[in-house]
Design an enzyme around this catalytic site. Structure first.
Site, mmCIF file in Angstrom:
data_model
loop_
_atom_site.group_PDB
_atom_site.id
_atom_site.type_symbol
_atom_site.label_atom_id
_atom_site.label_comp_id
_atom_site.label_asym_id
_atom_site.label_seq_id
_atom_site.Cartn_x
_atom_site.Cartn_y
_atom_site.Cartn_z
ATOM 1 N N ASN A 1 -50.695 -12.048 -32.209
ATOM 2 C CA ASN A 1 -50.385 -12.661 -30.915
ATOM 3 C C ASN A 1 -48.922 -12.550 -30.504
ATOM 4 O O ASN A 1 -48.504 -13.148 -29.512
ATOM 5 C CB ASN A 1 -50.807 -14.131 -30.925
ATOM 6 C CG ASN A 1 -52.232 -14.313 -31.410
ATOM 7 O OD1 ASN A 1 -52.458 -14.919 -32.464
ATOM 8 N ND2 ASN A 1 -53.199 -13.750 -30.703
ATOM 9 N N VAL B 1 -44.802 -13.148 -26.547
ATOM 10 C CA VAL B 1 -45.719 -14.103 -27.170
ATOM 11 C C VAL B 1 -46.955 -14.287 -26.292
ATOM 12 O O VAL B 1 -46.845 -14.490 -25.083
ATOM 13 C CB VAL B 1 -45.034 -15.471 -27.374
ATOM 14 C CG1 VAL B 1 -45.989 -16.460 -28.024
ATOM 15 C CG2 VAL B 1 -43.767 -15.309 -28.208
ATOM 16 N N CYS B 2 -48.119 -14.202 -26.919
ATOM 17 C CA CYS B 2 -49.377 -14.448 -26.210
ATOM 18 C C CYS B 2 -49.827 -15.874 -26.521
ATOM 19 O O CYS B 2 -50.398 -16.141 -27.569
ATOM 20 C CB CYS B 2 -50.447 -13.443 -26.649
ATOM 21 S SG CYS B 2 -52.008 -13.640 -25.782
ATOM 22 N N LEU B 3 -49.501 -16.780 -25.601
ATOM 23 C CA LEU B 3 -49.873 -18.187 -25.758
ATOM 24 C C LEU B 3 -50.324 -18.690 -24.391
ATOM 25 O O LEU B 3 -49.560 -18.641 -23.422
ATOM 26 C CB LEU B 3 -48.681 -19.004 -26.277
ATOM 27 C CG LEU B 3 -48.944 -20.467 -26.629
ATOM 28 C CD1 LEU B 3 -49.945 -20.594 -27.768
ATOM 29 C CD2 LEU B 3 -47.636 -21.168 -26.998
#
Length: 207
Positions: free
Chosen positions: A128, A135-137
């Site tokens: 992620n 950042v993949c959030l």
């Protein structure tokens, strides 16, 4: 014959006069604001810097931080620039146990109506987080809401390390390994954190 009183006409509404009155009020407000600033600076000191709504909200968020012991916040630019800070995360469980990962935060003047911009400064092998630190959030993207805060974001980042998610990847290669071969994924993570190559990519030691 009865005398009938003439009905009074309601006062006519003039859009231009309304704008004129509004403009006058705004000018008066600006004059009062300027007078207040001059009074504050009358002691000959440096001009008082006005805080944006985002700064005021950020002050509140920071004063109410309730972080796990494995997370810490620092302000490299000192108290004069609280809108840019760093957060270090040292997971105490999971694949990334023992590693230390540094994130930079840039907070907008219109925060919390816009999510903070977060990047991982530590190169990490993670499904992620890509190799450039993006950042993949979800709460930093489509699920951000003004009721959320810095504390929520830091917990979200911490959660990425304790439960990485191969279903919503930025590093597709790492995600595929986590999905198909968790043992190999764990080995790759340990190799990267210890300082070494995973495939063609070199990772600096962070453990």
């Amino acid at each position: 014959m009865k005398y009938r009183k003439k009905k009074k006409k309601p006062p006519s509404f003039s859009l231009s006069s309304a704008f004129h009155r509004t403009g006058a009020m705004i000018r008066l407000f600006k004059v009062k604001e300027k007078q207040r600033e001059l009074a504050e600076n009358a002691n000959g000191g440096a001009p008082v810097k006005k805080q944006s709504p985002g700064e005021l909200r950020l002050h509140k968020d920071i004063s109410e931080l309730n972080l796990p012991k494995s997370c810490a916040i620092t302000f490299p630019n000192g108290k004069d620039n609280l809108m840019n800070f760093e957060v270090s995360i040292r997971p105490d469980e999971g694949y990334y146990f023992g590693g230390t990962f540094l994130f930079s935060f840039q907070v907008s003047p219109i925060y919390p109506h816009e999510a903070p911009k977060v990047k991982c400064k530590t190169k990490v092998y993670h499904p992620n987080i890509d190799l450039e630190g993006n950042v993949c959030l979800n709460i930093l993207r489509e699920d951000w809401k003004p009721v959320l805060n810095i504390n929520t974001v830091i917990y979200g980042l911490y959660h990425l390390f304790t439960e990485p998610n191969y279903e919503d990847p930025l590093n597709h290669e790492a995600a595929a390994v986590l999905r198909d071969n968790p043992k190999m994924f764990e080995s790759n993570v340990r190799r990267a954190m210890s300082g070494g190559y995973v495939g063609q990519n070199f990772f600096a030691r962070c453990i």
